[in-house]
Design an enzyme around this catalytic site. Structure first.
Site, short mmCIF file in Angstrom:
data_model
loop_
_atom_site.label_atom_id
_atom_site.label_comp_id
_atom_site.label_asym_id
_atom_site.label_seq_id
_atom_site.Cartn_x
_atom_site.Cartn_y
_atom_site.Cartn_z
N ASP A 103 50.47 74.58 -58.20
CA ASP A 103 50.38 75.79 -59.81
C ASP A 103 50.96 77.03 -59.02
OD1 ASP A 103 49.35 76.46 -62.42
OD2 ASP A 103 48.15 75.00 -62.17
N ASP A 205 52.97 78.60 -63.85
CA ASP A 205 51.55 78.66 -64.72
C ASP A 205 52.04 79.67 -66.50
OD1 ASP A 205 48.55 79.02 -66.15
OD2 ASP A 205 49.36 80.82 -65.36
N GLU A 276 54.56 76.09 -68.11
CA GLU A 276 53.30 75.95 -68.99
C GLU A 276 54.11 76.39 -70.09
OE1 GLU A 276 50.20 77.88 -68.47
OE2 GLU A 276 49.24 76.14 -70.13
N HIS A 338 43.58 70.45 -67.51
CA HIS A 338 42.13 71.11 -67.92
C HIS A 338 42.66 71.86 -68.64
CE1 HIS A 338 45.97 73.64 -66.46
NE2 HIS A 338 45.09 74.77 -66.59
N ASP A 339 42.72 72.40 -69.86
CA ASP A 339 43.08 72.61 -71.21
C ASP A 339 42.38 72.20 -72.26
OD1 ASP A 339 43.19 74.89 -69.04
OD2 ASP A 339 45.43 74.87 -69.60
C1 NOJ Z 1 46.74 78.88 -67.68
C2 NOJ Z 1 46.02 77.67 -67.45
O1 NOJ Z 1 46.62 75.79 -67.61
C3 NOJ Z 1 44.67 77.58 -68.44
O2 NOJ Z 1 44.02 77.19 -67.16
C4 NOJ Z 1 44.70 79.43 -67.40
O3 NOJ Z 1 42.99 79.27 -68.58
C5 NOJ Z 1 45.50 80.04 -67.99
N1 NOJ Z 1 46.65 79.72 -67.69
C6 NOJ Z 1 45.04 81.64 -67.72
O4 NOJ Z 1 45.09 82.01 -66.76
#
Ligand code: NOJ
Length: 540
Positions: A103, A205, A276, A338-339
């Site tokens: 990441d 990210d 992302e 994970h989101d």
């Molecule tokens: C993207 C990440 O995937 C997420 O888990 C994170 O909370 C946000 N960036 C903000 O840091």
């Protein structure tokens, strides 16, 4: 394994996301660590059979956003290991002929990062302009209406220097000012540091949050209905995010990253980056490949994550992406991370296998989320157990349920950590039944289904790089498609219903795998699918 020399590793690979905090604890602090990932590499490469690991952040972090708020971009969080552990992990991954992507957090730092501490010290600080500082409006209110993605204003008042700073996410993650050339150089240098150590690539990210409107214009209200495949983001959805992310200047930054990444690429080790990027208009999404395919190698395609689980919708996602891919570009799919809520909780356990068959047989690079190979479901947390800052703001949007510890076996704490240790998030109570060891022993388990399917994929050129074509004659409730090369013609047929359906195929064939793991028969032109069944079949 079929050798497809015309494909690069990241086009051929199945990527597996490890959320390190939740994978395997070895130092008894209840938080997973890099040594834990090392310990489980044979599981990933041999038992499961994935090709690449995406490691979510492992950098020093006060954990305001669990690793995404970073105080040192070039170090390992001491709770998770050291740079030496990281180097060993990378060596061991390469020794198993796997790849490692990490990441790369580019849009913000932690508010404890020395750069921000220096920046907030005074308006004259040499690093003041490294972050997004702005004056209050005459009435003292924030400079504009931009929101934090986690709720509330994106601006935080700094009483000492009497200005606001901007944070796209938590207030503990101040956004960097990418218009400052020193920031750009410092951040590219972070990527250089990890490329020098030998990583195969990055998951970038919050990539398109990197640059915003320099005039800080207000976002207009959002009156459009939410795209069918985008999930609700609560208050954040009330605005059209015209000005607070996705500024056209982002593309120049991605080109700079691409040049850097390419400069480290060799025929033996082509490096790679996936961004992302949450954009659900296909034409807009496709722009992130770059006009000359000279930006990040791929923008993540999140459309299957939010898609209502209906055959017509899923088909439209696949055809939408296929149709939008620029010439020469390569696509990708993802069902969980994970989101997001766990796949098996979103669409049900029976359909989770059907979805996994889809993910691993479409044309494009699949990314799997740890534990989805077991059909792991959302954890249930008491209010006191909530850790996620988003979940604290709005429990309905919390992400802890998808981050519970990996379930390795039926021992206390599921083999994630020792019995006397309290894991950072509670282990899902279903672990005595749902775990790697139990499922390995059960021939028809989800895990054995995934393992078998991954092996079929590794040995099939049609699955890795063959063409995609929708099978128009699929009956209602069913979605089916061809994956073909000149010498191999496969059909994937997915039954989204709890009723039997029957498909008429152009020739006879043989079932290579069923989600039910109980058939391999030949059939004449009719293929019957039972309730919630998906099959991969070879024609001819
Ligand atoms: C993207 C990440 O995937 C997420 O888990 C994170 O909370 C946000 N960036 C903000 O840091």
């Amino acid at each position: 394994m079929v050798n497809a020399p015309d494909q690069l590793w990241w086009q051929r690979a199945v990527i597996y996301q490890v959320y390190p905090r939740s994978f395997q604890d070895t130092n008894h602090d209840g938080i997973g660590d890099l040594e834990g990932v090392l310990r489980r590499l044979d599981y990933l490469s041999e038992t499961l059979g994935v090709d690449a690991v995406w490691l979510s952040p492992f950098y020093p972090s006060p954990d305001a956003d669990f690793g995404y708020d970073i105080t040192d971009f070039k170090a390992v969080d001491p709770r998770l290991g050291t740079l030496e552990t990281f180097d060993r992990l990378l060596r061991e991954i390469h020794a198993r002929h796997m790849r490692l992507i990490i990441d790369l957090v580019v849009t913000y730092t932690s508010d404890q990062h020395p750069w921000f501490i220096e920046s907030r010290r005074s308006r004259q600080s040499a690093k003041r302009d490294w972050f997004m500082w702005a004056d209050a409006k005459p009435d003292g209110s924030p400079p504009n209406n931009w929101l934090s993605a986690f709720g509330g204003s994106g601006w935080e008042w700094d009483a000492q220097t009497e200005q606001y700073y901007y944070h796209s996410f938590t207030k503990h993650q101040p956004d960097l000012n990418w218009r400052n050339p020193e920031v750009r150089e410092a951040m590219l240098d972070v990527a250089r540091f990890w490329l020098e150590r030998g990583v195969d690539g990055f998951r970038v990210d919050a990539a398109h949050w990197i640059l915003k409107d320099p005039e800080l214009r207000d976002n207009p209200p959002n009156t459009a209905p939410r795209p069918l495949v985008a999930r609700s983001l609560g208050e954040y959805d009330s605005q059209l995010h015209l000005y607070d992310k996705g500024h056209p200047d982002c593309h120049e930054v991605f080109r700079a990253y691409r040049r850097l990444i390419d400069s480290y690429s060799t025929p033996e080790q082509p490096r790679f980056a996936i961004g992302e990027i949450h954009v659900f208009d296909w034409q807009e999404w496709a722009k992130y490949y770059g006009v000359q395919l000279d930006e990040l190698h791929m923008p993540f395609n999140f459309a299957l994550v939010g898609a209502p689980w209906q055959p017509e919708v899923v088909r439209s996602v696949v055809e939408g992406m296929e149709g939008a891919l620029p010439h020469g570009a390569w696509g990708n799919y993802v069902l969980g991370n994970h989101d997001e809520a766990r796949l098996a909780s979103r669409i049900g356990e029976a359909q989770a296998r059907v979805a996994t068959l889809l993910l691993l047989t479409l044309r494009g690079t699949p990314t799997m989320y740890y534990g989805d190979e077991l059909g792991m479901v959302n954890g249930v947390l008491t209010p006191e157990q909530i850790r996620d800052p988003w979940g604290k703001n709005d429990p309905a949007l919390g992400r802890d349920p998808a981050r519970t510890p990996m379930q390795w076996d039926a021992s206390p704490n599921a083999g994630f950590c020792a019995e006397h240790v309290t894991p950072w998030l509670p282990v899902n109570p279903d672990y005595p039944m749902r775990n790697v060891a139990t499922q390995l022993a059960e021939p028809r388990s989800m895990l054995n289904f995934v393992r078998h399917l991954l092996r079929l994929r590794q040995n099939s050129r049609a699955l890795q790089q063959g063409t995609y074509r929708t099978l128009e004659s699929a009956p209602q409730g069913c979605y089916a498609y061809y994956r073909s090369t000149e010498s191999e013609r496969l059909v994937v047929a997915l039954n989204f219903t709890d009723q039997e359906v029957s498909l008429h195929l152009p020739s006879s064939g043989r079932v290579l795998i069923s989600t039910h793991m109980d058939r391999n028969e030949r059939f004449e032109r009719e293929l019957v699918l039972r309730a919630d069944e998906g099959c991969l079949v070879a024609l001819g």
